[in-house]
Design a protein around this motif. Structure first.
Motif, PDB file in Angstrom:
ATOM      1  N   UNK A   1       0.820  -1.223   0.000  1.00  0.00           N
ATOM      2  CA  UNK A   1       0.000   0.000   0.000  1.00  0.00           C
ATOM      3  C   UNK A   1       0.847   1.263   0.000  1.00  0.00           C
ATOM      4  N   UNK A   2       2.161   1.134   0.100  1.00  0.00           N
ATOM      5  CA  UNK A   2       3.042   2.297   0.101  1.00  0.00           C
ATOM      6  C   UNK A   2       3.486   2.597  -1.314  1.00  0.00           C
ATOM      7  N   UNK A   3       3.274   3.818  -1.752  1.00  0.00           N
ATOM      8  CA  UNK A   3       3.642   4.205  -3.104  1.00  0.00           C
ATOM      9  C   UNK A   3       5.166   4.208  -3.251  1.00  0.00           C
ATOM     10  N   UNK A   4       5.638   3.675  -4.360  1.00  0.00           N
ATOM     11  CA  UNK A   4       7.066   3.701  -4.630  1.00  0.00           C
ATOM     12  C   UNK A   4       7.506   5.124  -4.971  1.00  0.00           C
ATOM     13  N   UNK A   5       8.769   5.414  -4.669  1.00  0.00           N
ATOM     14  CA  UNK A   5       9.299   6.752  -4.915  1.00  0.00           C
ATOM     15  C   UNK A   5      10.553   6.690  -5.766  1.00  0.00           C
ATOM     16  N   UNK A   6      10.672   7.672  -6.628  1.00  0.00           N
ATOM     17  CA  UNK A   6      11.887   7.866  -7.410  1.00  0.00           C
ATOM     18  C   UNK A   6      12.309   9.321  -7.221  1.00  0.00           C
TER      19      UNK A   6
END
Length: 499
Positions: free
Chosen positions: A244-249
């Motif tokens: 449920x945690x959005x991936x980050x770039x």
């Protein structure tokens, strides 16, 4: 609405729920006392940002039973296994977050009640009312917790591939609930009005422990070792948060511009040096000691002014512009769901906007304060979110351990009268940080609030939100004072003219 709480001894946790609007702005101002001597020479802006600020976003649902409904549809082969795992994880995660926040509130209320009873030799009506209110809140919390766990366990999936997700989540929630209740039991005030609540909490803890043994969630050797049990549950917590945690770039902006500025500064300085060399050649003539000395002086000036010119051009070019950019991706489909621009810099009080200055209520004592300003501007795409979810929950962790290292070690002593005798007591050195937060986009109207954060070298001592009524009252008093002064000046001016 923004919640500020202490995550651990050195970290502040800021959480906010973002609605379906596509644009959100957040400004965080941390006022550091000038006596700490914070500057860019001690801690650079980039070093503080990368070491002390951590941002994460998760899916969020206002309809708390919606994730559970989706998980049941998935268990009946109407949705995929990925949807089942995500929906069940979201249901468990929102329960865990709510349980943690409620437990912290209950512990704070219990500590206040305990201190109030120690100060009052006899039970007064206010202490008695506070005890009754806390008891009712504890009973309500245990009722809600039982209802949430019963809904989760009402429909166990028959598919083995789905059951392992259910077992991991159910195992963690059972252990987590037991831990939170034991923490409340340990810090619950002593008194007859809490006897029944304590007995009920202990009964629930025994029930959850027996339930995990019946389900055979954990091996006997794991349950016998608290360290292994804690590490296993920490791993299960990460498994819950992962889907449920959005991936980050993350990307640092201005890399190409920095190279261009460096090239431009070098070209300008070299052009000036070349012109200087030609001029010296015309004046001096042949290569002599004077010519060599002039060449050395020109190249020394080049080394001095090249870096200064490059830094000046870079500051002018990047002034007010974002320094970093984040891209948020859906963890299941790797689809881009939003972007965020971020700023971070050190500021002085005079450069802040009027509303922030008014909220801080500047005084002479804080004249040398250094202001840490973090700003973010995000733009999300709810249409690309997971089907059924249009909200996100943002968590910003602010680590102040780098600031506590600037505080002086040791304690000082004070004297006071106690039972007719002079008593010396050691007092810990503490500093007051002010946290001002402004948010636009998540609510119908801009949100502006201030918190007082008491910090010592050993960590965060206390966090107190300044009520809006107090801020408005002080603002009104300040405006009235200004009006009174203006009226006095006008009266004195009229009297002087009449004379």
């Amino acid at each position: 609405m923004i919640n500020v709480e202490r995550k651990n001894s050195f970290q502040l946790r800021l959480t906010r729920r973002l609605k379906e609007e596509t644009s959100h702005n957040l400004d965080v101002y941390l006022f550091i006392p000038g006596e700490l001597g914070l500057s860019t020479q001690l801690i650079s802006e980039e070093a503080f940002y990368h070491s002390a600020i951590n941002v994460s976003r998760t899916y969020y649902s206002d309809e708390y039973l919606l994730p559970l409904v989706h998980s049941r549809l998935a268990s009946r082969n109407r949705l995929g296994s990925d949807s089942y795992r995500l929906s069940l994880s979201l249901y468990a995660y929102q329960y865990v977050v709510a349980m943690e926040r409620t437990t912290q509130m209950m512990l704070a209320s219990a500590n206040k009640l305990r201190h109030a009873r120690q100060e009052e030799r006899e039970e007064n009506s206010e202490v008695h009312e506070s005890a009754n209110a806390l008891r009712d809140q504890l009973n309500e919390m245990i009722d809600l917790s039982d209802g949430i766990l019963k809904r989760l366990r009402r429909n166990q999936p028959s598919d083995e591939s789905l059951y392992k997700y259910f077992a991991n989540i159910d195992n963690y929630l059972s252990w987590f609930t037991e831990q939170q209740l034991l923490a409340l039991i340990a810090h619950m005030p002593r008194g007859g009005e809490f006897t029944e609540s304590r007995r009920r909490f202990i009964s629930v803890c025994h029930r959850e422990d027996e339930y995990r043994r019946e389900q055979e969630y954990n091996a006997e050797r794991v349950m016998a070792d608290p360290t292994r049990m804690s590490n296993k549950m920490r791993l299960l917590r990460r498994l819950i948060e992962h889907p449920i945690t959005l991936k980050q770039q993350a990307l640092e902006l201005g890399g190409g511009e920095q190279k261009a500025v460096k090239a431009l500064a070098t070209a300008v300085v070299m052009a000036c040096v070349t012109l200087g060399v030609l001029r010296v050649r015309e004046v001096v003539g042949d290569i002599t000691a004077l010519f060599v000395l002039a060449m050395a002086l020109l190249y020394a000036m080049r080394e001095v002014f090249k870096d200064d010119l490059r830094n000046t051009l870079w500051r002018l070019l990047r002034k007010g512009r974002p320094k970093w950019r984040r891209q948020y991706l859906d963890p299941t489909r790797n689809a881009l769901v939003g972007r965020q621009l971020e700023w971070f810099d050190y500021k002085r009080f005079a450069s802040l906007s009027d509303d922030i200055q008014q909220m801080r209520r500047r005084t002479v004592a804080q004249r040398e304060e250094m202001v840490l300003h973090y700003r973010s501007s995000s733009r999300m795409s709810p249409t690309r979110f997971l089907s059924g979810y249009e909200h996100t929950r943002e968590t910003l962790n602010l680590d102040i351990s780098m600031l506590t290292r600037l505080m002086n070690k040791g304690k000082h002593h004070i004297y006071r009268l106690k039972d007719g005798q002079a008593v010396r007591e050691s007092v810990e050195r503490r500093h007051l940080f002010n946290l001002v937060i402004r948010e636009t986009g998540s609510e119908d109207s801009p949100y502006l609030a201030r918190w007082k954060v008491v910090v010592s070298r050993s960590g965060i001592v206390d966090i107190e939100k300044v009520e809006e009524n107090t801020v408005m009252k002080n603002s009104v008093m300040k405006n009235n004072t200004m009006k009174d002064n203006a009226m006095k000046e006008n009266v004195m001016k009229d009297n002087s003219e009449q004379r």
